[in-house]
Design a protein around this motif. Structure first.
Motif, PDB file in Angstrom:
ATOM      1  N   SER A 174      35.301  61.222  67.747  1.00 15.55           N
ATOM      2  CA  SER A 174      36.612  60.605  67.586  1.00 15.55           C
ATOM      3  C   SER A 174      36.489  59.426  66.621  1.00 15.55           C
ATOM      4  N   LEU A 175      37.024  59.573  65.427  1.00 16.69           N
ATOM      5  CA  LEU A 175      36.853  58.588  64.373  1.00 16.69           C
ATOM      6  C   LEU A 175      37.984  57.568  64.373  1.00 16.69           C
ATOM      7  N   LEU A 176      37.634  56.333  64.019  1.00 21.10           N
ATOM      8  CA  LEU A 176      38.612  55.254  63.887  1.00 21.10           C
ATOM      9  C   LEU A 176      38.603  54.778  62.446  1.00 21.10           C
ATOM     10  N   ALA A 177      39.783  54.746  61.815  1.00 19.50           N
ATOM     11  CA  ALA A 177      39.879  54.375  60.408  1.00 19.50           C
ATOM     12  C   ALA A 177      40.896  53.259  60.210  1.00 19.50           C
ATOM     13  N   PHE A 178      40.580  52.329  59.311  1.00 17.49           N
ATOM     14  CA  PHE A 178      41.498  51.287  58.857  1.00 17.49           C
ATOM     15  C   PHE A 178      41.847  51.558  57.396  1.00 17.49           C
ATOM     16  N   VAL A 179      43.109  51.482  57.048  1.00 19.14           N
ATOM     17  CA  VAL A 179      43.520  51.556  55.649  1.00 19.14           C
ATOM     18  C   VAL A 179      44.337  50.312  55.311  1.00 19.14           C
ATOM     19  N   ASP A 180      44.041  49.728  54.157  1.00 21.94           N
ATOM     20  CA  ASP A 180      44.755  48.555  53.642  1.00 21.94           C
ATOM     21  C   ASP A 180      44.496  47.304  54.482  1.00 21.94           C
ATOM     22  N   HIS A 181      43.500  47.315  55.306  1.00 16.28           N
ATOM     23  CA  HIS A 181      42.991  46.157  56.041  1.00 16.28           C
ATOM     24  C   HIS A 181      41.605  46.543  56.520  1.00 16.28           C
ATOM     25  N   SER A 182      40.874  45.606  57.152  1.00 12.44           N
ATOM     26  CA  SER A 182      39.452  45.920  57.315  1.00 12.44           C
ATOM     27  C   SER A 182      38.772  45.437  58.587  1.00 12.44           C
ATOM     28  N   THR A 183      39.393  44.540  59.343  1.00 15.19           N
ATOM     29  CA  THR A 183      38.664  43.879  60.417  1.00 15.19           C
ATOM     30  C   THR A 183      39.369  44.016  61.758  1.00 15.19           C
ATOM     31  N   PRO A 184      38.689  44.489  62.793  1.00 17.17           N
ATOM     32  CA  PRO A 184      39.316  44.579  64.118  1.00 17.17           C
ATOM     33  C   PRO A 184      39.826  43.226  64.594  1.00 17.17           C
ATOM     34  N   GLY A 185      41.069  43.205  65.074  1.00 22.79           N
ATOM     35  CA  GLY A 185      41.657  41.981  65.596  1.00 22.79           C
ATOM     36  C   GLY A 185      42.290  41.091  64.551  1.00 22.79           C
ATOM     37  N   ARG A 186      42.200  41.462  63.289  1.00 23.03           N
ATOM     38  CA  ARG A 186      42.792  40.664  62.214  1.00 23.03           C
ATOM     39  C   ARG A 186      43.889  41.489  61.532  1.00 23.03           C
ATOM     40  N   ASN A 187      45.118  41.101  61.754  1.00 23.51           N
ATOM     41  CA  ASN A 187      46.291  41.829  61.276  1.00 23.51           C
ATOM     42  C   ASN A 187      46.375  43.216  61.903  1.00 23.51           C
ATOM     43  N   ASN A 188      45.842  43.350  63.087  1.00 26.41           N
ATOM     44  CA  ASN A 188      45.970  44.568  63.878  1.00 26.41           C
ATOM     45  C   ASN A 188      45.686  44.214  65.334  1.00 26.41           C
ATOM     46  N   ARG A 189      45.934  45.144  66.227  1.00 28.35           N
ATOM     47  CA  ARG A 189      45.726  44.887  67.658  1.00 28.35           C
ATOM     48  C   ARG A 189      44.486  45.588  68.191  1.00 28.35           C
ATOM     49  N   VAL A 190      43.613  45.970  67.309  1.00 30.35           N
ATOM     50  CA  VAL A 190      42.364  46.600  67.734  1.00 30.35           C
ATOM     51  C   VAL A 190      41.454  45.521  68.326  1.00 30.35           C
ATOM     52  N   PRO A 191      40.912  45.747  69.522  1.00 30.64           N
ATOM     53  CA  PRO A 191      40.054  44.730  70.140  1.00 30.64           C
ATOM     54  C   PRO A 191      38.889  44.350  69.227  1.00 30.64           C
ATOM     55  N   PRO A 192      38.629  43.053  69.057  1.00 27.64           N
ATOM     56  CA  PRO A 192      37.483  42.628  68.244  1.00 27.64           C
ATOM     57  C   PRO A 192      36.195  43.285  68.719  1.00 27.64           C
ATOM     58  N   GLU A 193      35.298  43.485  67.786  1.00 25.24           N
ATOM     59  CA  GLU A 193      33.983  44.109  68.040  1.00 25.24           C
ATOM     60  C   GLU A 193      34.085  45.616  68.263  1.00 25.24           C
ATOM     61  N   THR A 194      35.269  46.221  68.132  1.00 28.88           N
ATOM     62  CA  THR A 194      35.388  47.674  68.247  1.00 28.88           C
ATOM     63  C   THR A 194      34.692  48.334  67.060  1.00 28.88           C
ATOM     64  N   PRO A 195      33.804  49.306  67.278  1.00 25.36           N
ATOM     65  CA  PRO A 195      33.162  49.989  66.149  1.00 25.36           C
ATOM     66  C   PRO A 195      34.192  50.751  65.316  1.00 25.36           C
ATOM     67  N   VAL A 196      34.085  50.617  64.005  1.00 24.13           N
ATOM     68  CA  VAL A 196      35.003  51.274  63.075  1.00 24.13           C
ATOM     69  C   VAL A 196      34.206  52.263  62.226  1.00 24.13           C
ATOM     70  N   ASP A 197      34.786  53.422  61.991  1.00 26.41           N
ATOM     71  CA  ASP A 197      34.099  54.445  61.205  1.00 26.41           C
ATOM     72  C   ASP A 197      34.441  54.377  59.722  1.00 26.41           C
ATOM     73  N   ILE A 198      35.717  54.127  59.402  1.00 25.94           N
ATOM     74  CA  ILE A 198      36.173  54.215  58.013  1.00 25.94           C
ATOM     75  C   ILE A 198      37.022  52.994  57.674  1.00 25.94           C
ATOM     76  N   VAL A 199      36.746  52.359  56.542  1.00 22.13           N
ATOM     77  CA  VAL A 199      37.579  51.284  56.010  1.00 22.13           C
ATOM     78  C   VAL A 199      37.796  51.535  54.525  1.00 22.13           C
ATOM     79  N   VAL A 200      39.066  51.590  54.127  1.00 24.83           N
ATOM     80  CA  VAL A 200      39.426  51.673  52.707  1.00 24.83           C
ATOM     81  C   VAL A 200      40.462  50.583  52.461  1.00 24.83           C
ATOM     82  N   ASP A 201      40.141  49.653  51.551  1.00 29.32           N
ATOM     83  CA  ASP A 201      41.003  48.480  51.405  1.00 29.32           C
ATOM     84  C   ASP A 201      40.812  47.848  50.029  1.00 29.32           C
ATOM     85  N   HIS A 202      41.823  47.059  49.611  1.00 33.53           N
ATOM     86  CA  HIS A 202      41.696  46.317  48.356  1.00 33.53           C
ATOM     87  C   HIS A 202      41.950  44.822  48.555  1.00 33.53           C
TER      88      HIS A 202
END
Length: 346
Positions: free
Chosen positions: A94-122
């Motif tokens: 089960s993959l977790l991806a962020f697009v247009d942002h990059s960090t758990p808990g920053r401009n999103n409600r993903v709990p900090p320290e959550t492992p992330v699989d994919i980040v694509v951002d500028h």
């Protein structure tokens, strides 16, 4: 952490990772804009082509800007409210991806320290941690990166996706006037012949709510300038995205190089700023001014932030008094951070 770059053929690396997955949750940032939404839609299509049948595009916050609401409706994007429990202790496939942002808990409600699989951002960021990272600050839009992926993987975009990506690039670069690179022009050229021009026109001219006009009018009335810097507020509003619209408009006032607008939306203070002053990095300035009490940041010329009302609300239960306290404290922080004189004018 896997750090990708254009020379490292990130599209192929991303596709390889997706082939290992069984499900993907694509998390948009709070209050997603066209660049974020189009990128999420593109990643979903790439994941489908890689064999992932279970795909979810999620967001927190609100989609209040009329253009963003029209984008979701006209392109038929199936958005779900983000549930933090879906990303806790998820299985390996089960993959977790962020697009247009990059960090758990920053401009999103993903709990900090959550492992992330994919980040694509500028957007500017440091120490991005994920299995696949494609972070390009020099590129004008995240949608530009995903257009590159689509082309390299040979995934011919249908009209809605091509239209969404093209509109996102145009919107993020202010019609190719801000942060534009050769990559944006190449992506636009590829997408133009595949996009629906009638749909593009509809996206560019959505209806405006009365509440949005009221908020912009309030910002105009409350404006104060110090040199080339304008600071204003909209009071309390339900239209969060009226703030960037007000900032865009007020920045065009003669003699103004930097415009920052703030207001209370729900239980938070929101800020939005625009600048053409090359001496100011607005993202850094807002982060320095409010990073200790909330989250803020962005580009050199375009930035925003959110500060929980928290202690402000403890001072008074009277809304009028609360607004006065917020106006004073936020304005004082901005004046101090930007080193402005105390003299102001309307």
């Amino acid at each position: 952490m896997t750090q990708s770059s254009p020379s490292a053929r990130p599209a192929r690396a991303l596709h390889t990772l997706l082939e290992e997955g069984e499900a993907i949750t694509v998390v948009c940032h709070n209050n997603p804009d066209p660049d974020c939404l189009a990128s999420a839609l593109a990643l979903g299509r790439i994941a489908a082509a890689a064999g992932i049948d279970e795909r979810r595009i999620c967001y927190s916050g609100e989609i209040s800007h009329q253009q963003n609401r029209a984008f979701v409706t006209l392109l038929g994007i199936d958005l779900k409210r983000f549930d933090p429990e879906r990303v806790r202790d998820r299985p390996e496939g089960s993959l977790l991806a962020f697009v247009d942002h990059s960090t758990p808990g920053r401009n999103n409600r993903v709990p900090p320290e959550t492992p992330v699989d994919i980040v694509v951002d500028h957007h500017p960021a440091e120490e991005i941690d994920a299995r696949f990272v494609d972070h390009r600050e020099a590129v004008g839009a995240t949608a530009t990166i995903f257009t590159e992926y689509v082309r390299e993987l040979g995934a011919e975009p249908d009209e809605p996706l091509a239209t969404g990506l093209l509109f996102a690039i145009r919107r993020e670069t202010l019609e190719f006037l801000r942060g534009t690179t050769r990559a944006e022009y190449e992506a636009a050229g590829y997408l133009h012949e595949r996009a629906d021009t009638d749909l593009l026109r509809q996206l560019a001219s959505p209806s405006v709510t009365g509440a949005t006009l009221d908020a912009i009018a309030t910002a105009i009335e409350n404006r104060r300038t110090r040199g080339a810097v304008l600071i204003s507020h909209v009071g309390r509003t339900t239209e969060r995205d009226a703030l960037p619209q007000a900032a865009d408009y007020l920045r065009t006032l003669e003699g103004v190089e930097t415009a920052i607008v703030f207001g209370i939306v729900g239980r938070s203070i929101h800020l939005s700023g625009r600048t053409v002053d090359s001496r100011v990095h607005l993202g850094d300035a807002l982060d320095d001014a409010f990073g200790d009490v909330g989250t803020a940041g962005g580009h050199r010329d375009m930035a925003g932030g959110e500060v929980p009302l928290g202690v402000f609300a403890d001072y008074t239960a009277d809304d009028e008094s609360l607004l006065e306290i917020v106006e004073q404290v936020v304005s004082n922080r901005l004046v101090a951070e930007l080193r402005l004189s105390d003299e102001s004018s309307g």
